[in-house]
Design a protein around this motif. Sequence first.
Motif, mmCIF file in Angstrom:
data_model
loop_
_atom_site.group_PDB
_atom_site.id
_atom_site.type_symbol
_atom_site.label_atom_id
_atom_site.label_comp_id
_atom_site.label_asym_id
_atom_site.label_seq_id
_atom_site.Cartn_x
_atom_site.Cartn_y
_atom_site.Cartn_z
ATOM 1 N N MET A 1 0.826 -1.114 0.248
ATOM 2 C CA MET A 1 -0.215 0.119 0.086
ATOM 3 C C MET A 1 0.724 1.364 0.114
ATOM 4 O O MET A 1 1.834 1.359 0.958
ATOM 5 C CB MET A 1 -0.687 -0.016 1.176
ATOM 6 N N ARG A 2 0.580 2.310 -0.896
ATOM 7 C CA ARG A 2 1.487 3.392 -1.008
ATOM 8 C C ARG A 2 0.501 4.572 -1.568
ATOM 9 O O ARG A 2 -0.428 4.311 -2.308
ATOM 10 C CB ARG A 2 2.598 3.176 -1.824
ATOM 11 N N LEU A 3 0.748 5.697 -0.881
ATOM 12 C CA LEU A 3 0.136 6.920 -1.677
ATOM 13 C C LEU A 3 1.107 7.687 -2.438
ATOM 14 O O LEU A 3 2.144 7.968 -1.999
ATOM 15 C CB LEU A 3 -0.480 7.888 -0.470
ATOM 16 N N TRP A 4 1.027 7.740 -3.755
ATOM 17 C CA TRP A 4 2.043 8.285 -4.598
ATOM 18 C C TRP A 4 2.124 9.714 -4.349
ATOM 19 O O TRP A 4 1.158 10.327 -3.768
ATOM 20 C CB TRP A 4 1.553 8.047 -5.990
ATOM 21 N N HIS A 5 3.256 10.235 -4.573
ATOM 22 C CA HIS A 5 3.485 11.713 -4.348
ATOM 23 C C HIS A 5 2.265 12.423 -5.011
ATOM 24 O O HIS A 5 2.120 12.069 -6.174
ATOM 25 C CB HIS A 5 4.833 11.922 -4.703
ATOM 26 N N GLU A 6 1.653 13.412 -4.681
ATOM 27 C CA GLU A 6 0.621 13.976 -5.327
ATOM 28 C C GLU A 6 0.867 14.688 -6.546
ATOM 29 O O GLU A 6 0.167 14.809 -7.550
ATOM 30 C CB GLU A 6 -0.072 14.947 -4.269
ATOM 31 N N GLU A 7 2.220 15.113 -6.826
ATOM 32 C CA GLU A 7 2.494 15.498 -8.164
ATOM 33 C C GLU A 7 2.598 14.517 -9.342
ATOM 34 O O GLU A 7 2.649 14.781 -10.498
ATOM 35 C CB GLU A 7 3.986 16.275 -8.173
ATOM 36 N N LEU A 8 2.458 13.212 -8.982
ATOM 37 C CA LEU A 8 2.550 12.375 -9.807
ATOM 38 C C LEU A 8 1.135 11.619 -10.264
ATOM 39 O O LEU A 8 0.922 10.989 -11.247
ATOM 40 C CB LEU A 8 3.383 10.865 -9.416
ATOM 41 N N LYS B 1 -5.233 1.261 10.712
ATOM 42 C CA LYS B 1 -4.690 -0.179 10.564
ATOM 43 C C LYS B 1 -3.133 0.052 10.030
ATOM 44 O O LYS B 1 -2.910 0.505 8.885
ATOM 45 C CB LYS B 1 -5.349 -1.167 9.745
ATOM 46 N N LYS B 2 -2.357 -0.516 10.816
ATOM 47 C CA LYS B 2 -0.810 -0.267 10.572
ATOM 48 C C LYS B 2 -0.516 -0.796 9.240
ATOM 49 O O LYS B 2 -0.815 -2.155 9.019
ATOM 50 C CB LYS B 2 0.041 -0.813 12.022
ATOM 51 N N HIS B 3 0.518 0.054 8.560
ATOM 52 C CA HIS B 3 1.085 -0.481 7.307
ATOM 53 C C HIS B 3 2.280 0.405 7.232
ATOM 54 O O HIS B 3 2.047 1.599 7.063
ATOM 55 C CB HIS B 3 0.136 -0.471 6.184
ATOM 56 N N LYS B 4 3.425 -0.061 7.370
ATOM 57 C CA LYS B 4 4.603 0.910 7.561
ATOM 58 C C LYS B 4 4.647 1.671 6.395
ATOM 59 O O LYS B 4 5.195 3.067 6.617
ATOM 60 C CB LYS B 4 5.744 0.010 7.446
#
Length: 122
Positions: free
Chosen positions: A1-8, A34-37
Amino acid sequence: MRLWHEELIHLLPKNQLLGQHRECCALRGNGWKKKHKTVDYVFSYSPYHLFVYHLLVMEEMEKRGYNVAAEWKDKNYRGKTAEKYDNLEEEITGSPIYKEHNSEYLAECIENLEKKGIHLKV
């Protein structure tokens, strides 16, 4: 799980953009806290920040012709099974929405995409 940098967000290929929408939905719903590094930093902010980030994703989806369920544009909506917020307090968010989305994080996201064979023109 990742939130991409908003500029991308506007540069993401279809699969990553739609995946980002699913991840935002999950985090806004029962995945909240819910924990996710990779995304733990979002939990140190109000859920309103995630809503604003998700709006960027949904706007890009609509620009590309995808339909977005209107419920997700409600700051209080958290999915079909999570309890809605009573009245999520709106906050002023800057740019970037998350201070963690700095130039180092941008480079990390670009590198992550390149490892997947995705080369963006930033």
